[in-house]
Design a protein around this motif. Structure first.
Motif, PDB file in Angstrom:
ATOM      1  N   THR A 274       0.837  -1.212   0.000  1.00 17.71           N
ATOM      2  CA  THR A 274       0.000   0.000   0.000  1.00 17.71           C
ATOM      3  C   THR A 274       0.864   1.250   0.000  1.00 17.71           C
ATOM      4  OG1 THR A 274      -1.716  -1.179   1.233  1.00 17.71           O
ATOM      5  CG2 THR A 274      -1.825   1.221   1.215  1.00 17.71           C
ATOM      6  N   MET A 275       1.903   1.257   0.820  1.00 17.72           N
ATOM      7  CA  MET A 275       2.802   2.412   0.849  1.00 17.72           C
ATOM      8  C   MET A 275       3.528   2.569  -0.483  1.00 17.72           C
ATOM      9  SD  MET A 275       3.934   4.979   2.494  1.00 17.72           S
ATOM     10  CE  MET A 275       3.310   4.635   4.147  1.00 17.72           C
ATOM     11  N   GLY A 276       3.876   1.434  -1.118  1.00 21.75           N
ATOM     12  CA  GLY A 276       4.516   1.497  -2.427  1.00 21.75           C
ATOM     13  C   GLY A 276       3.617   2.148  -3.464  1.00 21.75           C
ATOM     14  N   TRP A 277       2.329   1.750  -3.496  1.00 21.48           N
ATOM     15  CA  TRP A 277       1.364   2.368  -4.408  1.00 21.48           C
ATOM     16  C   TRP A 277       1.220   3.863  -4.115  1.00 21.48           C
ATOM     17  CZ3 TRP A 277      -1.015   1.447  -8.819  1.00 21.48           C
ATOM     18  CH2 TRP A 277      -1.099   0.126  -9.290  1.00 21.48           C
ATOM     19  N   ARG A 278       1.146   4.174  -2.841  1.00 23.95           N
ATOM     20  CA  ARG A 278       0.929   5.570  -2.451  1.00 23.95           C
ATOM     21  C   ARG A 278       2.102   6.447  -2.883  1.00 23.95           C
ATOM     22  NH1 ARG A 278       2.000   7.954   3.541  1.00 23.95           N
ATOM     23  NH2 ARG A 278       2.019  10.136   2.919  1.00 23.95           N
ATOM     24  N   THR A 279       3.336   6.022  -2.565  1.00 26.17           N
ATOM     25  CA  THR A 279       4.496   6.854  -2.882  1.00 26.17           C
ATOM     26  C   THR A 279       4.709   6.969  -4.392  1.00 26.17           C
ATOM     27  OG1 THR A 279       5.883   4.889  -2.576  1.00 26.17           O
ATOM     28  CG2 THR A 279       5.681   6.398  -0.716  1.00 26.17           C
ATOM     29  N   ASP A 280       4.542   5.852  -5.117  1.00 31.72           N
ATOM     30  CA  ASP A 280       4.716   5.910  -6.570  1.00 31.72           C
ATOM     31  C   ASP A 280       3.659   6.804  -7.213  1.00 31.72           C
ATOM     32  OD1 ASP A 280       6.854   4.273  -6.303  1.00 31.72           O
ATOM     33  OD2 ASP A 280       6.079   2.623  -7.513  1.00 31.72           O
ATOM     34  N   SER A 281       2.426   6.695  -6.742  1.00 25.15           N
ATOM     35  CA  SER A 281       1.347   7.550  -7.271  1.00 25.15           C
ATOM     36  C   SER A 281       1.602   9.011  -6.915  1.00 25.15           C
ATOM     37  CB  SER A 281       0.003   7.097  -6.713  1.00 25.15           C
ATOM     38  OG  SER A 281      -0.265   5.757  -7.048  1.00 25.15           O
ATOM     39  N   SER A 284       4.340  10.238  -9.182  1.00 24.92           N
ATOM     40  CA  SER A 284       3.862  10.284 -10.563  1.00 24.92           C
ATOM     41  C   SER A 284       2.970  11.496 -10.797  1.00 24.92           C
ATOM     42  CB  SER A 284       3.106   8.997 -10.893  1.00 24.92           C
ATOM     43  OG  SER A 284       2.607   9.037 -12.213  1.00 24.92           O
ATOM     44  N   MET A 285       2.047  11.752  -9.886  1.00 21.91           N
ATOM     45  CA  MET A 285       1.167  12.914 -10.024  1.00 21.91           C
ATOM     46  C   MET A 285       1.966  14.209  -9.964  1.00 21.91           C
ATOM     47  SD  MET A 285      -1.930  11.904 -10.526  1.00 21.91           S
ATOM     48  CE  MET A 285      -1.182  10.579 -11.479  1.00 21.91           C
ATOM     49  N   GLY A 286       3.003  14.227  -9.118  1.00 25.06           N
ATOM     50  CA  GLY A 286       3.840  15.423  -9.022  1.00 25.06           C
ATOM     51  C   GLY A 286       4.604  15.687 -10.304  1.00 25.06           C
ATOM     52  N   ILE A 287       5.150  14.630 -10.897  1.00 25.06           N
ATOM     53  CA  ILE A 287       5.908  14.784 -12.154  1.00 25.06           C
ATOM     54  C   ILE A 287       4.996  15.233 -13.286  1.00 25.06           C
ATOM     55  CG2 ILE A 287       7.205  13.525 -13.907  1.00 25.06           C
ATOM     56  CD1 ILE A 287       8.313  11.784 -11.621  1.00 25.06           C
ATOM     57  N   PHE A 326      -5.620  19.747 -11.300  1.00 22.27           N
ATOM     58  CA  PHE A 326      -6.082  18.457 -10.770  1.00 22.27           C
ATOM     59  C   PHE A 326      -4.909  17.585 -10.344  1.00 22.27           C
ATOM     60  CE2 PHE A 326      -6.820  13.931 -11.702  1.00 22.27           C
ATOM     61  CZ  PHE A 326      -7.781  13.655 -10.741  1.00 22.27           C
ATOM     62  N   PHE A 327      -3.891  17.455 -11.193  1.00 18.07           N
ATOM     63  CA  PHE A 327      -2.735  16.625 -10.871  1.00 18.07           C
ATOM     64  C   PHE A 327      -2.026  17.131  -9.611  1.00 18.07           C
ATOM     65  CE2 PHE A 327      -2.225  15.073 -15.492  1.00 18.07           C
ATOM     66  CZ  PHE A 327      -2.847  13.876 -15.183  1.00 18.07           C
ATOM     67  N   CYS A 328      -1.830  18.439  -9.527  1.00 18.85           N
ATOM     68  CA  CYS A 328      -1.132  19.014  -8.372  1.00 18.85           C
ATOM     69  C   CYS A 328      -1.954  18.860  -7.091  1.00 18.85           C
ATOM     70  CB  CYS A 328      -0.824  20.486  -8.629  1.00 18.85           C
ATOM     71  SG  CYS A 328       0.375  20.754  -9.961  1.00 18.85           S
ATOM     72  N   THR A 329      -3.277  19.013  -7.210  1.00 17.74           N
ATOM     73  CA  THR A 329      -4.136  18.834  -6.037  1.00 17.74           C
ATOM     74  C   THR A 329      -4.157  17.375  -5.601  1.00 17.74           C
ATOM     75  OG1 THR A 329      -5.535  20.648  -6.827  1.00 17.74           O
ATOM     76  CG2 THR A 329      -6.449  19.227  -5.118  1.00 17.74           C
ATOM     77  N   PHE A 330      -4.266  16.463  -6.557  1.00 12.60           N
ATOM     78  CA  PHE A 330      -4.243  15.032  -6.242  1.00 12.60           C
ATOM     79  C   PHE A 330      -2.893  14.631  -5.651  1.00 12.60           C
ATOM     80  CE2 PHE A 330      -4.711  10.462  -7.962  1.00 12.60           C
ATOM     81  CZ  PHE A 330      -5.367  10.074  -6.792  1.00 12.60           C
ATOM     82  N   HIS A 331      -1.821  15.232  -6.143  1.00 14.56           N
ATOM     83  CA  HIS A 331      -0.473  15.019  -5.598  1.00 14.56           C
ATOM     84  C   HIS A 331      -0.439  15.382  -4.113  1.00 14.56           C
ATOM     85  CE1 HIS A 331       3.915  15.242  -5.271  1.00 14.56           C
ATOM     86  NE2 HIS A 331       3.811  16.509  -4.901  1.00 14.56           N
ATOM     87  N   THR A 332      -1.081  16.476  -3.762  1.00 23.52           N
ATOM     88  CA  THR A 332      -1.107  16.915  -2.364  1.00 23.52           C
ATOM     89  C   THR A 332      -1.984  16.003  -1.510  1.00 23.52           C
ATOM     90  OG1 THR A 332      -0.868  19.177  -3.192  1.00 23.52           O
ATOM     91  CG2 THR A 332      -1.448  18.919  -0.880  1.00 23.52           C
ATOM     92  N   TYR A 333      -3.109  15.560  -2.065  1.00 28.24           N
ATOM     93  CA  TYR A 333      -3.960  14.618  -1.324  1.00 28.24           C
ATOM     94  C   TYR A 333      -3.213  13.311  -1.047  1.00 28.24           C
ATOM     95  CZ  TYR A 333      -8.438  17.080  -1.362  1.00 28.24           C
ATOM     96  OH  TYR A 333      -9.459  17.965  -1.119  1.00 28.24           O
ATOM     97  N   LEU A 334      -2.446  12.827  -2.019  1.00 28.62           N
ATOM     98  CA  LEU A 334      -1.669  11.604  -1.815  1.00 28.62           C
ATOM     99  C   LEU A 334      -0.569  11.816  -0.775  1.00 28.62           C
ATOM    100  CD1 LEU A 334      -1.340  10.366  -5.506  1.00 28.62           C
ATOM    101  CD2 LEU A 334      -2.662   9.278  -3.678  1.00 28.62           C
TER     102      LEU A 334
END
Length: 402
Positions: A274-281, A284-287, A326-334
């Motif tokens: 779960t942490m792996g999915w979270r950090t990679d996502s 990815s959203m940040g990039i 959207f990507f930057c906001t989702f990046h912050t939520y993650l």
């Protein structure tokens, strides 16, 4: 008027009025001619009247036109493709202004008529202004940066010293800055798109696009480009600060201490999927968000935007702009994940900084989704195509008159 009827007056800045007197002797030759004043002053209110007005009074027989004073020598030498395209002019003679406008148009510049010669003082003040369109965005940026810096300073550094007796003041230079910059960047990015959403709802409420927006909204919309560029600069700083995290002494020390502790206790950490999915996502959203951020910044450059059609420019700045948000906001939520559920993150009963910065972009995205609803989008499209909602009171008044 022909091109041979045009004369330019361009004394040096240090010798403005001192070199105007000789023109009195040329008054007979200049009668009926178009005299183009391209001069500027060293400071505002240097003289009681504008240079162009003084020239007109000095040579009443000539047609004085104030023009080209807002262009630099670089712009005149290299043409409008690599510099400002706007040429402001003013004068009392429509024929004289038309002659100057034709020359500017042949040079590839876009002419903007500011009216009579009374506007000359305003044109002469243009080159003396220091970033007039950047003042509001810069004040907002400085205010937000200072507010979040002191807020996070109290929550992270002062709280650790007062509540836990730890001195982590060294984290101000990198860790604290790497929190403040992305927070302010995301808020500024959302403020670029919030006025457009507000304007859309205002048009829906009024039922027409022909009513002027309030002055505060008009000023807000005019500084969106500056807000976006500052947001991009702060996002770039966030990227640079993030890249140096692995080489920081504090991080290397923590990793070494953790590894030694694991060896001493003969423990092995279990991989958390779960942490792996979270950090990679999260990364990815940040990039993706930063990549689109850079694209928005590049497309706002005059040399690039001039090569785009209005539809292409609108697609990049609007459609891709909301996708960036959207990507930057989702990046912050993650980044936050489930931290909002943990009491330990509410130091002194205050929410983390990332939670506060999510308020404005979340509101913008929700409001934009409402505008995308078929029933709302259809009405807004009709209004922007010229349709107007008729007021029942106006109908009753017209029926009484007829």
């Amino acid at each position: 008027m022909a091109a041979e009827d045009l004369t330019a007056a361009a004394p040096s800045l240090q010798e403005l009025r001192e070199h105007y007197d000789f023109l009195e002797t040329l008054a007979p030759q200049l009668k009926g001619k178009v005299l183009v004043d391209v001069s500027n002053n060293l400071k505002k209110n240097m003289y009681p009247e504008a240079n162009a007005e003084y020239l007109q009074r000095l040579i009443p027989g000539a047609h004085v036109v104030k023009a080209f004073n807002t262009l630099s020598a670089w712009a005149l030498q290299n043409g409008p493709s690599d510099a400002n395209r706007q040429v402001y002019l003013c004068g009392n003679s429509p024929e004289a202004k038309q002659a100057v406008a034709e020359i500017a148009t042949k040079l590839g510049f876009a002419v903007q008529d500011r009216g009579s010669l009374a506007a000359a003082r305003e044109l002469e003040d243009f080159p003396l202004q220091l970033f007039p369109e950047w003042r509001l965005p810069m004040r907002l940026t400085i205010g937000l940066t200072a507010a979040f810096f002191f807020y996070l300073l109290a929550r992270d550094v002062i709280y650790a010293y007062v509540g836990e007796g730890k001195d982590i003041s060294f984290r101000i230079m990198v860790s604290l800055a790497n929190k403040v910059f992305p927070i302010v960047s995301l808020i500024l990015l959302s403020l670029c798109y919030l006025p457009g959403v507000v304007a859309a709802f205002l048009q829906l409420y009024r039922g027409t696009k022909y009513k002027r927006f309030p002055d505060w909204l008009d000023r807000w919309m005019l500084c969106r480009k500056q807000l976006g560029l500052i947001a991009l600069a702060l996002a770039s700083l966030h990227v640079l600060y993030t890249l140096i995290i692995p080489i920081r002494y504090y991080v290397r020390f923590r990793l070494a201490a953790h590894t030694i502790s694991q060896i001493k206790e003969n423990k092995t950490s279990v991989f958390d999927t779960t942490m792996g999915w979270r950090t990679d996502s999260y990364y990815s959203m940040g990039i993706l968000g930063f990549g689109l951020y850079v694209l928005l910044g590049i497309s706002s450059l005059p040399s690039v935007s001039n090569a785009l059609s209005w539809r292409e420019f609108s697609f990049i700045q609007s459609k891709l702009g909301y996708l960036t948000l959207f990507f930057c906001t989702f990046h912050t939520y993650l980044y936050g994940w489930d931290k909002f559920l943990r009491i330990s993150y509410y130091k002194w009963y205050t929410p983390p900084g990332y939670m506060l910065c999510l308020v404005v972009p979340s509101v913008v995205l929700v409001l934009k989704l409402l505008l995308l609803l078929p029933c709302v989008d259809k009405s807004l499209t009709r209004i922007r195509q010229g349709w107007e909602r008729t007021d029942p009171e106006d109908i009753s008044k017209k029926s009484l008159l007829t």
